[in-house]
Design an enzyme around this catalytic site. Structure first.
Site, mmCIF file in Angstrom:
data_model
loop_
_atom_site.group_PDB
_atom_site.id
_atom_site.type_symbol
_atom_site.label_atom_id
_atom_site.label_comp_id
_atom_site.label_asym_id
_atom_site.label_seq_id
_atom_site.Cartn_x
_atom_site.Cartn_y
_atom_site.Cartn_z
ATOM 1 N N TRP A 196 -8.139 5.110 4.328
ATOM 2 C CA TRP A 196 -7.546 5.647 3.100
ATOM 3 C C TRP A 196 -8.237 5.086 1.879
ATOM 4 O O TRP A 196 -8.448 5.807 0.881
ATOM 5 C CB TRP A 196 -6.032 5.419 3.084
ATOM 6 C CG TRP A 196 -5.387 6.157 4.207
ATOM 7 C CD1 TRP A 196 -4.948 5.634 5.383
ATOM 8 C CD2 TRP A 196 -5.198 7.583 4.301
ATOM 9 N NE1 TRP A 196 -4.484 6.642 6.202
ATOM 10 C CE2 TRP A 196 -4.626 7.838 5.573
ATOM 11 C CE3 TRP A 196 -5.456 8.643 3.450
ATOM 12 C CZ2 TRP A 196 -4.308 9.126 6.010
ATOM 13 C CZ3 TRP A 196 -5.138 9.926 3.866
ATOM 14 C CH2 TRP A 196 -4.563 10.161 5.134
ATOM 15 N N ASP B 255 -2.626 0.896 -3.610
ATOM 16 C CA ASP B 255 -1.999 1.892 -2.745
ATOM 17 C C ASP B 255 -1.112 1.131 -1.763
ATOM 18 O O ASP B 255 -1.605 0.443 -0.873
ATOM 19 C CB ASP B 255 -3.096 2.674 -2.004
ATOM 20 C CG ASP B 255 -2.527 3.684 -1.003
ATOM 21 O OD1 ASP B 255 -1.288 3.746 -0.832
ATOM 22 O OD2 ASP B 255 -3.323 4.409 -0.388
ATOM 23 N N LYS C 37 7.167 6.452 4.605
ATOM 24 C CA LYS C 37 7.154 5.332 5.544
ATOM 25 C C LYS C 37 8.357 4.404 5.306
ATOM 26 O O LYS C 37 9.147 4.178 6.197
ATOM 27 C CB LYS C 37 5.828 4.585 5.445
ATOM 28 C CG LYS C 37 4.666 5.500 5.902
ATOM 29 C CD LYS C 37 3.308 4.909 5.697
ATOM 30 C CE LYS C 37 2.209 5.940 5.675
ATOM 31 N NZ LYS C 37 1.820 6.480 6.969
#
Lengths: 353, 353
Positions: A99, A166, A190
């Site tokens: 990511w 992030d 999540k």
């Protein structure tokens, strides 16, 4: 049979939240469903305001110049928005996983992006350390937890420029000083709610410094000025995120859930280390408390192990294709009992082998 | 008491859809909630594929070179994506309302945008007609229905260049030749589902013709190549949209719902025209079948009227601040009985006055 859902995301939410969400779909306010009310209605404006203030409260960022937004498009859209809002000349990124690598690729469309360090050549099995962040960068970007590889930053650098993080996979899971960051973003799916909304927490004074014209939907300042309601927000996803944050607050906040999360990760990593059939993927010092990645050393036992998992009601422990093996995702709403169930199967496999 | 929700969006959904959605929050697949399953799970991939194929089927666009996507960010993000994907030199926009005006503003960041015609000076109370679309434009953009003003395009121009249409408020409500458009987009929250996803239907052969580097999340081609799953989609919003499209298909599709919609709009406009207390806002020939805008001529009756509305279980009929008065939004899931209830109150007010 009790289900143990170790999905990497979207992932398990608290049972009480699911129940409340299910009821709100039928009747949220005066006989109307949460799906049919106007986002400008008093009852939804209250939900949005509460979600925004709960996010700041849980992170310990109230009254410190931060604003919380609930946007759409996932972390992938944030890769782009961060660059559009903050990148004037150059920025530094820590390349610690897939990511992070994608975030770098998106930002490169707009200007010079430098990797301050990378663990790509080691298939990201550790977190790079000991790098410098030049003072003339517009910002520094890192990824606090790498879902795919099961690595997690335990310490963050002292950055001379705004630090962007992030936190899609570990926000709200551990006590850290969140005020060391200037911008935090996280997909909800999540630790915070269902897929469909993304939390952005930004220190207002870092905005408004780039010369480009920013498209409306990409402009943090505009979203802030409209109270995160520039256009129709993802009503249901924000509502369920608010319920989940309220659940966490009622539990005792991050401090309380951190203790549970530590019990869960200690249990699984002990088993991985003590059971000769399994081997951890990530470097020990960088092991993630939310995603444990491991392989089964003897391929002949694969079928037996996976049958035992199914019989125990355990699902979604397959590893990501770029790592292989297994991954146990243990976000806030996954119970210690679920980890116990998994560890029991691992231990039982050893006694059978 | 039966509730009559005339909200302009997010708006009423079919009762059967709400019931199914509520159940799926508790148990969608093998004991797991729709909120906690992986978007890569077989059961959700089926939902996404079905949603995409139902959209094309309902619009009569199967096998004609179109692809359907379920993205995030609302029509406001499409204002930007349309320009990024299609605008090389110049494009023409029909300025028929507030949203068209915003679409123009966003596209202007990237290049020359011309208004082929505008009704802005008349507070958008009619649809401009009789304009030319130059052949050297990259595309032509229009808005099929103007929610705020209650106007609707009854005919579309023959465009020599790709025609892009924002159908956020009237998609799936009427039989038109959808193949005259090259790109259609629509926020879900009026006729298709809850807030949180946006349908894009695009003819593939118009893509890939601009020279700029398009950011990943803004790139239609990339979303198509990933089956609308480039990143985590808004799972629940797509699921409820799929249920709503299936409900429409089971009813008999657009052909069947159009008949209902015509009954609903005829009923309200008859009352507006015959009842001396009320006056329609939009030009008669451009009146929208989904949003009827009207004013109460005698301000002294306002309180009485609004009390009667509340007593009849009617909500969300206040007009948008830029028009004032009242607005009855009558999307697909609003029943004829709800319109009858509103018309009864209007008629009763006349008899009292």
């Amino acid at each position: 049979m009790i289900k143990h859902n170790f999905s990497a995301g979207p992932s398990v939410l608290p049972k009480s939240v699911m129940k409340q969400a299910s009821e709100a779909v039928l009747n949220f306010d005066d006989g109307l469903s949460i799906l049919e009310i106007s986002h400008r209605s008093k009852s939804f404006v209250e939900v949005m305001d509460k979600a925004r203030s709960l996010a700041l409260e849980l992170l310990g960022l109230e009254g410190k110049g931060y604003k919380a937004l609930f946007l759409q498009g996932g972390a992938s859209t944030q890769f782009l928005m961060v660059a559009l809002n903050l990148l004037e000349k150059r920025a530094g990124y820590l390349n610690s996983g897939t990511w992070a690598d994608k975030a770098i690729k998106e930002a490169r469309i707009y200007d010079d992006i430098y990797e301050v360090a990378s663990s790509k050549s080691a298939n990201y099995n550790y977190i790079p350390k000991g790098y410098e962040i030049p003072e003339d960068y517009d910002y520094f970007h890192c990824t606090s937890n790498n879902t795919i590889f099961g690595t997690q930053m335990k310490n963050f650098p002292k950055s001379p420029v705004p630090m962007v993080c992030d936190m899609s996979s570990d926000i709200f899971t551990r006590q850290i000083d969140y005020s060391q960051f200037d911008l935090i973003y996280a997909g909800a799916q999540k630790n915070m709610g269902p897929a469909g909304t993304t939390l952005v927490v930004v220190k207002e004074d870092i905005l408004g410094k780039v010369s480009r014209k920013i498209p409306s939907m990409m402009d943090y300042k505009l979203h802030i000025s409209k109270g995160s309601m520039f256009n129709t927000p993802p009503v249901f996803a924000v509502y369920v995120s608010m319920l989940t944050m309220q659940w966490l607050k009622d539990l005792g906040g991050i401090k309380a859930i951190e203790k549970e999360n530590e019990k869960k990760s200690s249990l699984i990593y002990s088993e991985i280390d003590l059971n000769p059939l399994f081997k951890g993927f990530a470097a020990k010092e960088d092991r993630s408390n939310v995603n444990a990645t491991f392989t089964l050393e003897n391929e002949n036992l694969k079928e037996t192990f996976e049958t035992m998992l199914v019989e125990a009601g355990i699902s979604n422990v397959n590893g990501h294709r770029s790592v292989g093996g297994y991954r146990a995702s243990m976000y806030n709403a996954l119970t210690l009992d679920s980890v116990k169930a998994l560890v029991e199967v691992m231990s039982e496999l050893e006694s059978k082998a």
